[in-house]
Write a protein that holds these residues in place. Structure first.
Motif, short mmCIF file in Angstrom:
data_model
loop_
_atom_site.label_atom_id
_atom_site.label_comp_id
_atom_site.label_asym_id
_atom_site.label_seq_id
_atom_site.Cartn_x
_atom_site.Cartn_y
_atom_site.Cartn_z
N LEU A 3 -2.52 3.28 7.10
CA LEU A 3 -3.48 2.34 6.50
C LEU A 3 -4.65 2.11 7.46
CD1 LEU A 3 -4.25 0.46 4.23
CD2 LEU A 3 -2.82 -1.31 5.26
N ARG A 4 -4.36 1.95 8.73
CA ARG A 4 -5.43 1.76 9.70
C ARG A 4 -6.30 3.01 9.79
NH1 ARG A 4 -2.73 -0.28 14.33
NH2 ARG A 4 -2.75 1.72 15.40
N ALA A 5 -5.69 4.17 9.69
CA ALA A 5 -6.46 5.43 9.74
C ALA A 5 -7.37 5.53 8.52
CB ALA A 5 -5.51 6.62 9.80
N MET A 6 -6.89 5.11 7.35
CA MET A 6 -7.72 5.17 6.15
C MET A 6 -8.94 4.26 6.29
SD MET A 6 -6.89 4.00 2.23
CE MET A 6 -7.31 2.28 2.62
N PHE A 65 0.85 -1.20 0.00
CA PHE A 65 0.00 0.00 0.00
C PHE A 65 0.89 1.25 0.00
CE2 PHE A 65 -3.22 -2.97 1.24
CZ PHE A 65 -4.42 -2.40 0.82
N TYR A 66 0.42 2.24 -0.76
CA TYR A 66 1.15 3.51 -0.86
C TYR A 66 0.14 4.65 -0.88
CZ TYR A 66 3.69 7.37 -3.05
OH TYR A 66 4.22 8.62 -3.34
N PHE A 67 0.48 5.76 -0.19
CA PHE A 67 -0.42 6.90 -0.05
C PHE A 67 0.21 8.14 -0.67
CE2 PHE A 67 -0.89 3.90 3.38
CZ PHE A 67 -2.24 3.59 3.32
N PRO A 68 -0.28 8.56 -1.84
CA PRO A 68 0.31 9.73 -2.51
C PRO A 68 0.20 10.98 -1.64
CG PRO A 68 -1.12 8.51 -4.00
CD PRO A 68 -1.34 7.95 -2.63
N PHE A 69 1.12 11.88 -1.87
CA PHE A 69 1.17 13.16 -1.14
C PHE A 69 1.29 14.27 -2.18
CE2 PHE A 69 3.60 16.59 0.85
CZ PHE A 69 2.85 16.80 1.99
N PRO A 70 0.59 15.40 -2.07
CA PRO A 70 -0.10 15.90 -0.87
C PRO A 70 -1.62 15.70 -0.89
CG PRO A 70 0.25 17.72 -2.37
CD PRO A 70 0.78 16.48 -3.06
N SER A 71 -2.17 14.91 -1.81
CA SER A 71 -3.62 14.80 -1.90
C SER A 71 -4.25 14.31 -0.60
CB SER A 71 -4.00 13.85 -3.05
OG SER A 71 -3.42 12.58 -2.86
N ASN A 72 -3.55 13.47 0.14
CA ASN A 72 -4.08 12.98 1.41
C ASN A 72 -4.31 14.12 2.39
OD1 ASN A 72 -4.28 10.00 1.35
ND2 ASN A 72 -2.12 10.15 0.81
N HIS A 73 -3.39 15.05 2.42
CA HIS A 73 -3.48 16.17 3.36
C HIS A 73 -4.71 17.03 3.04
CE1 HIS A 73 -2.05 18.92 6.39
NE2 HIS A 73 -2.07 19.92 5.52
N ARG A 74 -4.97 17.23 1.74
CA ARG A 74 -6.13 18.04 1.34
C ARG A 74 -7.44 17.35 1.72
NH1 ARG A 74 -3.22 18.69 -3.55
NH2 ARG A 74 -4.73 17.35 -4.62
N ARG A 75 -7.46 16.01 1.76
CA ARG A 75 -8.69 15.29 2.08
C ARG A 75 -8.84 15.03 3.59
NH1 ARG A 75 -11.32 12.57 -2.12
NH2 ARG A 75 -10.36 12.91 -4.17
N GLY A 76 -8.01 15.63 4.40
CA GLY A 76 -8.16 15.53 5.84
C GLY A 76 -7.57 14.28 6.45
N LEU A 77 -6.79 13.51 5.69
CA LEU A 77 -6.19 12.30 6.22
C LEU A 77 -4.82 12.55 6.83
CD1 LEU A 77 -7.15 9.72 3.45
CD2 LEU A 77 -8.20 10.02 5.69
N GLY A 78 -4.32 13.76 6.68
CA GLY A 78 -3.02 14.06 7.24
C GLY A 78 -1.88 13.61 6.35
N ILE A 79 -0.66 13.95 6.75
CA ILE A 79 0.52 13.55 6.00
C ILE A 79 0.72 12.05 6.16
CG2 ILE A 79 3.02 13.84 5.79
CD1 ILE A 79 2.67 16.69 6.80
#
Length: 605
Positions: A428-431, A408-422
């Motif tokens: 993964l558990r937070a998602m 699993f991989y989480f692109p940046f910075p789109s996660n930050h804009r969606r409120g998931l944080g850096i």
């Protein structure tokens, strides 16, 4: 004078016994008591509903010294007749695979180096036998072990392969002795191979039904049979119930009333599925024929305080996978995803012969909470995942089903804009928590996979796949899922990539801007060529077979032989993607040595 005679008679009547007479009386008393205790022991042993091990009385030296008369010798003789003639493990069942014979053995067996497989000549009474070293031995569950034996040599039979300890002779002096109620050998293409209790039902795993993939079937075609004896010879000891659901290789059966009311009675009960006598024509016959079976069910101890405690302390996120010879990859996969929030690991080992057992033991000793399930059934990945659901459901709220070459991989910075944080630790558990809290009917999260190629390399990357492979195909291929095991359809129907859900629940596709899976599918040829020979999925054609050549499960341009294509190292490279490499180096590399945790001899979390 008369009184003196009376005194003599009195002295005579009160004369003490001789020493020998007294010893005989004590010995007789001890003998009687010993015999009484022995009879009680036998009766208590036989009162058990099911017994899976041979009776082996243990006599202390003091007991033996007391039982020294001729009467005691007869008791000892009867004891010795009850003892097996060899210390070899007891073979309960045999399954004939294309390249080996699998033996299911009661209890433990020890290392394979201590065991030899015994074969009997085809045209003999069993006195002509041949022995070869066992290929491997392993624990299957808490009740049984498995031993893999080579195929028998010419003129010897696979029908009644037996075991003995190295350096000894076969039990019964080399004479073949068939166990009561146990068929000699079952062919892998048609056999009931596993069963698990699930509440008031039994989930039964069957090879050879040839049901349509990825679809429910009509359960009324099947019947379920529970018993201790032979299906065709002792019908009085067989209980028959209805099949409640059927799909692919899994049949769910109603339990007999006697087992439902007292599950401990199920200890060691053999289970099979009944098919209509003309099942493979039109399946309308009312006469059901039991299939060959090596499957037994074992009851748990019931709902104890410990089970209740575990249910209250469920892990939020777990992972299940099936592997073959992935010892070199497992540490990176587990350490990386544990950092992202996976708390519990179920590894289904499909006949590995590398050091994967030692790797799992090392990881578990470092508190990664990893368990290994030996799964000897070839090409049964979908069934194995259904089995894993039953094991994981009481321990986990969510379970991810993906392979050890998928990260699993989480692109940046789109996660930050969606409120998931850096993106970072426990991401993964937070998602999963974020998506599941958005709606109570979300029961599956699907994440798209990007397939990576060899990225110009010719040898396995030293720092691991996440750092070494950086070039991929542009468009995603397939997806993998994280599911809530309590919301799955009773059939446990899955397509490896996802499960069928109960009515009222739905899946969610994770946007690629939030999460993707880097699938290191096409690695250097040295690694990929080993994968060429083993496909574990039931409904995926092997690469060696000349069919479905356009399937996404095949490597484009790869034929039916393990021959390295021209310029393999440069193929499957359309987009250079260093996102996960940079993420790993930033978060996992040691500040002084730049080493990654999975490179160290004694890694820590």
């Amino acid at each position: 004078m008369e009184s003196e005679q009376r005194r003599k008679r009195k002295r005579t009547s009160t004369k003490p016994y001789s020493a020998s007479s007294q010893l005989f009386s004590i010995r007789s008393l001890v003998l009687c008591l010993s015999f009484f205790v022995f009879v009680l022991f036998l009766s208590s042993d036989r009162s058990l509903t099911v017994s899976t091990a041979s009776f082996r009385p243990v006599l202390s030296s003091s007991t033996l010294s007391l039982l020294s008369s001729s009467a005691s010798r007869s008791i000892l003789d009867s004891l010795h007749h009850r003892r097996p003639l060899s210390s070899a493990p007891r073979v309960e069942d045999r399954v004939l695979f294309p390249d080996h014979v699998l033996l299911l053995v009661s209890g433990g067996v020890g290392p394979s180096e201590d065991l030899e497989c015994v074969y009997y000549a085809l045209a003999s009474d069993g006195s002509d036998w041949h022995a070869e070293a066992a290929m491997s031995a392993d624990v299957y569950n808490e009740h049984r072990s498995i031993v893999r034996c080579p195929l028998p040599p010419a003129n010897f039979s696979a029908a009644e392969v037996d075991l003995h300890r190295c350096g000894g002779t076969p039990a019964h002096g080399g004479k073949r002795v068939r166990s009561n109620g146990t068929a000699a050998v079952q062919a892998w293409d048609k056999v009931v191979y596993e069963a698990e209790l699930d509440g008031e039902t039994a989930v039964v795993f069957v090879k050879g039904l040839n049901l349509r993939p990825h679809r429910r079937s009509v359960p009324a075609k099947f019947s379920c049979h529970f018993g201790w004896g032979s299906w065709d010879k002792d019908e009085t000891s067989v209980l028959t119930t209805k099949a409640l659901s059927a799909a692919q290789e899994v049949i769910r059966c109603s339990l007999p009333r006697s087992i439902r009311s007292k599950p401990i009675k199920a200890q060691g009960v053999r289970v099979t599925i009944g098919l209509p006598s003309n099942f493979h024509t039109h399946g309308r016959s009312s006469v059901h024929v039991p299939m060959p079976s090596v499957a037994r069910i074992y009851s748990s101890k019931g709902i104890s305080e410990e089970v209740g405690r575990k249910k209250m302390m469920k892990h939020e996120l777990c992972a299940c996978t099936m592997v073959w010879n992935q010892a070199a990859s497992l540490r990176e996969w587990i350490m990386y995803h544990a950092w992202l929030g996976i708390e519990r690991w179920f590894i289904y080992d499909n006949n590995s012969d590398d050091a994967i057992k030692e790797v799992i033991e090392e990881l578990d000793s470092q508190n990664y909470n990893v368990s290994r399930q030996s799964w000897p059934w070839i090409k049964t990945q979908e069934a194995g995942f259904s089995h894993c659901v039953l094991r994981a459901r009481d321990e986990c709220n969510w379970v991810g089903f993906f392979d050890v070459d998928e990260f699993f991989y989480f692109p940046f910075p789109s996660n930050h804009r969606r409120g998931l944080g850096i993106p970072g630790k426990d991401m993964l558990r937070a998602m999963v928590a974020n998506f599941s809290s958005s709606s109570p009917i979300i029961a599956e999260i699907r994440t798209a996979c990007h397939s990576f190629g060899p990225s110009g390399l010719t040898s396995p990357p030293r720092h691991g796949v996440t750092v070494g492979y950086t070039c991929r195909l542009q468009q995603p291929e397939r997806h993998k899922s994280i599911v809530r095991p309590d919301t799955l359809d009773p059939t446990l129907l899955n397509e490896v990539h996802h499960f069928r859900l109960k009515e009222g629940f739905r899946y969610l596709n994770a946007p690629e801007s939030i999460a993707v899976i880097n699938h290191y599918k096409y690695q250097v040829w040295e690694t990929f060529s080993t994968k060429f020979f083993r496909r574990v999925a039931t409904y995926v054609v092997d690469w060696q077979e000349d069919q479905n050549k356009g399937s996404k499960d095949r490597a484009p341009g790869l034929g039916t032989e393990a021959i390295e294509p021209t310029n393999w190292r440069l193929q499957f490279c359309e987009v250079w993607d260093t996102g996960l490499r940079d993420f790993v180096l930033a978060n996992f590399a040691h500040p002084a040595s730049s080493m990654l945790p999975w490179e160290r001899s004694s890694p820590t979390r």
